[in-house]
Design a protein around this motif. Sequence first.
Motif, PDB file in Angstrom:
ATOM      1  N   ALA A   1       1.027  -1.046   0.001  1.00 39.97           N
ATOM      2  CA  ALA A   1       0.026  -0.054  -0.330  1.00 39.97           C
ATOM      3  C   ALA A   1       0.457   1.294   0.044  1.00 39.97           C
ATOM      4  N   ILE A   2       0.092   2.460  -1.119  1.00 41.02           N
ATOM      5  CA  ILE A   2       1.106   3.277  -0.775  1.00 41.02           C
ATOM      6  C   ILE A   2      -0.259   4.769  -0.120  1.00 41.02           C
ATOM      7  N   SER A   3       0.343   5.157   1.015  1.00 44.35           N
ATOM      8  CA  SER A   3      -0.418   6.336   1.184  1.00 44.35           C
ATOM      9  C   SER A   3       0.004   7.942   1.187  1.00 44.35           C
ATOM     10  N   ILE A   4      -0.616   8.581   0.419  1.00 42.99           N
ATOM     11  CA  ILE A   4       0.229   9.670   0.114  1.00 42.99           C
ATOM     12  C   ILE A   4      -0.256  11.246   1.315  1.00 42.99           C
ATOM     13  N   ASP A   5       0.537  12.145   1.918  1.00 39.23           N
ATOM     14  CA  ASP A   5       0.307  12.458   2.687  1.00 39.23           C
ATOM     15  C   ASP A   5       0.638  14.224   2.531  1.00 39.23           C
ATOM     16  N   GLU A   6      -0.554  14.944   2.096  1.00 37.70           N
ATOM     17  CA  GLU A   6      -0.169  16.407   1.494  1.00 37.70           C
ATOM     18  C   GLU A   6      -0.176  17.499   2.545  1.00 37.70           C
ATOM     19  N   GLY A   7       0.338  16.961   4.008  1.00 40.33           N
ATOM     20  CA  GLY A   7       0.375  18.071   4.226  1.00 40.33           C
ATOM     21  C   GLY A   7      -0.984  19.161   5.385  1.00 40.33           C
ATOM     22  N   ILE A   8      -1.574  18.238   5.074  1.00 43.50           N
ATOM     23  CA  ILE A   8      -3.403  18.828   5.331  1.00 43.50           C
ATOM     24  C   ILE A   8      -3.156  19.275   6.804  1.00 43.50           C
ATOM     25  N   GLY A   9      -2.639  18.782   7.584  1.00 41.50           N
ATOM     26  CA  GLY A   9      -2.485  18.417   9.067  1.00 41.50           C
ATOM     27  C   GLY A   9      -3.658  18.068  10.057  1.00 41.50           C
ATOM     28  N   GLU A  10      -4.455  17.848  10.993  1.00 39.45           N
ATOM     29  CA  GLU A  10      -4.642  16.784  11.741  1.00 39.45           C
ATOM     30  C   GLU A  10      -5.584  15.559  11.251  1.00 39.45           C
ATOM     31  N   TYR A  11      -6.397  16.404   9.743  1.00 38.67           N
ATOM     32  CA  TYR A  11      -7.148  15.111   8.848  1.00 38.67           C
ATOM     33  C   TYR A  11      -6.445  13.869   8.761  1.00 38.67           C
ATOM     34  N   ARG A  12      -5.094  14.408   8.231  1.00 39.31           N
ATOM     35  CA  ARG A  12      -5.075  13.470   7.329  1.00 39.31           C
ATOM     36  C   ARG A  12      -3.748  12.534   8.290  1.00 39.31           C
ATOM     37  N   LYS A  13      -3.298  13.374   9.089  1.00 43.52           N
ATOM     38  CA  LYS A  13      -2.437  12.100  10.504  1.00 43.52           C
ATOM     39  C   LYS A  13      -3.666  11.532  10.773  1.00 43.52           C
ATOM     40  N   LYS A  14      -4.299  11.511  10.785  1.00 40.82           N
ATOM     41  CA  LYS A  14      -5.892  10.443  11.760  1.00 40.82           C
ATOM     42  C   LYS A  14      -5.784   9.532  10.669  1.00 40.82           C
ATOM     43  N   THR A  15      -6.085  10.283   9.366  1.00 47.57           N
ATOM     44  CA  THR A  15      -6.169   9.218   8.191  1.00 47.57           C
ATOM     45  C   THR A  15      -5.320   8.428   8.377  1.00 47.57           C
ATOM     46  N   ILE A  16      -3.878   8.972   7.940  1.00 48.09           N
ATOM     47  CA  ILE A  16      -2.717   7.737   7.817  1.00 48.09           C
ATOM     48  C   ILE A  16      -2.510   7.051   9.317  1.00 48.09           C
ATOM     49  N   SER A  17      -3.054   7.056  10.146  1.00 45.97           N
ATOM     50  CA  SER A  17      -2.704   6.580  11.216  1.00 45.97           C
ATOM     51  C   SER A  17      -3.547   5.166  10.847  1.00 45.97           C
ATOM     52  N   LYS A  18      -4.953   6.081  10.535  1.00 54.96           N
ATOM     53  CA  LYS A  18      -6.091   4.376  10.303  1.00 54.96           C
ATOM     54  C   LYS A  18      -5.154   3.529   9.418  1.00 54.96           C
ATOM     55  N   ALA A  19      -4.889   4.516   8.254  1.00 52.82           N
ATOM     56  CA  ALA A  19      -4.418   3.464   7.453  1.00 52.82           C
ATOM     57  C   ALA A  19      -3.293   1.856   7.337  1.00 52.82           C
ATOM     58  N   LYS A  20      -2.067   2.918   8.196  1.00 54.75           N
ATOM     59  CA  LYS A  20      -0.724   1.801   8.797  1.00 54.75           C
ATOM     60  C   LYS A  20      -1.606   1.058  10.096  1.00 54.75           C
ATOM     61  N   GLU A  21      -3.161   1.171  10.536  1.00 60.09           N
ATOM     62  CA  GLU A  21      -2.939   0.389  11.736  1.00 60.09           C
ATOM     63  C   GLU A  21      -3.993  -0.834  10.292  1.00 60.09           C
ATOM     64  N   LEU A  22      -4.442  -1.116   9.657  1.00 58.35           N
ATOM     65  CA  LEU A  22      -5.424  -1.641   8.636  1.00 58.35           C
ATOM     66  C   LEU A  22      -3.840  -2.197   7.768  1.00 58.35           C
ATOM     67  N   CYS A  23      -3.170  -1.876   7.551  1.00 59.22           N
ATOM     68  CA  CYS A  23      -2.073  -2.676   7.111  1.00 59.22           C
ATOM     69  C   CYS A  23      -1.424  -3.645   8.318  1.00 59.22           C
ATOM     70  N   GLU A  24      -1.109  -2.862   9.447  1.00 60.56           N
ATOM     71  CA  GLU A  24      -1.153  -3.973  10.595  1.00 60.56           C
ATOM     72  C   GLU A  24      -1.170  -5.498  10.672  1.00 60.56           C
ATOM     73  N   LEU A  25      -2.881  -4.951  10.453  1.00 64.02           N
ATOM     74  CA  LEU A  25      -4.054  -5.470  11.123  1.00 64.02           C
ATOM     75  C   LEU A  25      -3.607  -6.783   9.692  1.00 64.02           C
ATOM     76  N   LEU A  26      -3.546  -6.239   8.330  1.00 65.53           N
ATOM     77  CA  LEU A  26      -3.760  -7.205   7.449  1.00 65.53           C
ATOM     78  C   LEU A  26      -2.429  -8.150   7.104  1.00 65.53           C
ATOM     79  N   ASN A  27      -1.440  -7.585   7.639  1.00 62.13           N
ATOM     80  CA  ASN A  27       0.335  -7.361   7.362  1.00 62.13           C
ATOM     81  C   ASN A  27       0.837  -7.362   6.080  1.00 62.13           C
ATOM     82  N   VAL A  28      -0.075  -6.337   5.238  1.00 62.12           N
ATOM     83  CA  VAL A  28       1.039  -5.603   4.184  1.00 62.12           C
ATOM     84  C   VAL A  28       1.510  -4.553   4.669  1.00 62.12           C
ATOM     85  N   PRO A  29       2.451  -4.308   4.034  1.00 63.43           N
ATOM     86  CA  PRO A  29       3.595  -3.167   4.125  1.00 63.43           C
ATOM     87  C   PRO A  29       3.310  -1.835   3.621  1.00 63.43           C
ATOM     88  N   ILE A  30       3.380  -1.256   4.252  1.00 57.15           N
ATOM     89  CA  ILE A  30       3.198  -0.124   3.372  1.00 57.15           C
ATOM     90  C   ILE A  30       3.988   0.822   3.342  1.00 57.15           C
TER      91      ILE A  30
END
Length: 304
Positions: free
Chosen positions: A80-109
Amino acid sequence: MVCKCGGKVYFRRKYEGTELCKKCFVRSIEKKIKKEIRINNLISKNDRICVAISGGKDSTACLYILNEIVKKRKDMEIFAISIDEGIGEYRKKTISKAKELCELLNVPIKIYSFKEEFGKTLPEILNHRINACTYCGVLRRYLLNKKARENKATKLAFGFNLNDEAESILMNFVFGNLEKFLRLGAKVENKEIKKFVPRIKPLREIPEEEVFAYCKALNLPHYPKKECPYGKESVRKTIRKFLYELEDRYPGSLFQIVKFADLLIPPLRKEFYKKGKIKYCKICSEPSSKEICKVCELLEKTNL
Ligand SMILES: [Zn+2]
Ligand SMILES: [Zn+2]
């Protein structure tokens, strides 16, 4: 009413007139997606699939189902690839969810940021321009393609759902953009452009509310809100609202719009697709329709 299996109803599918329990609902979604993948040849042998994930429900469902398929195959890989546009809290929260999902599925991010790649965050690049989504989309797709390719991906998967696709179709009608319209579809590829990673949309036939219900049924970690704080693109929002109302009153309308576009696109492509010379940007050497690509042009402008 109960599900045909006798189970408790979890989802009512208006356009089919069916009521499904959680298990049957999940199974039917997966069946639809697998069919979409098969019919359109979205993935093939030895694929290394890169899934663009934002932490939202669509890309979450997309990664989950593709991983279900890939993990049973020895010849395929997924990341998986996530892009951080630097749009503050919103992106921080969504990226932490993306990381959580990848960890759960054992998929590299892998996470790439506008700041590191372009030297500036989205707000710094925009510098009070109004159509944030247009610029952001151009920059994000550029970076996703480049990074997917650098990581040796053979496919780049997006979580666009049925509503997104119907919206894009109508947007191109409203703006009369034939070239963009012809680039829609379940799979976008251009074998002549070696630096372009083919794009696939496995969720293209799944309505938005069903993607949401699917993530909920499986308890997949995702960020619930879709709206980006910079999203002010008003035409798309108007179309979005209109499509919701249309589908609510006349269930099945979204499918009809997408199906009709699918009917139009192949013959129109033959007739109108510009077979211009493939160019590569003089500055960054990424694929481009002009001498200088849109991204470099935009970055140059912000340097003034
Ligand atoms: Zn059932
Ligand atoms: Zn460039």
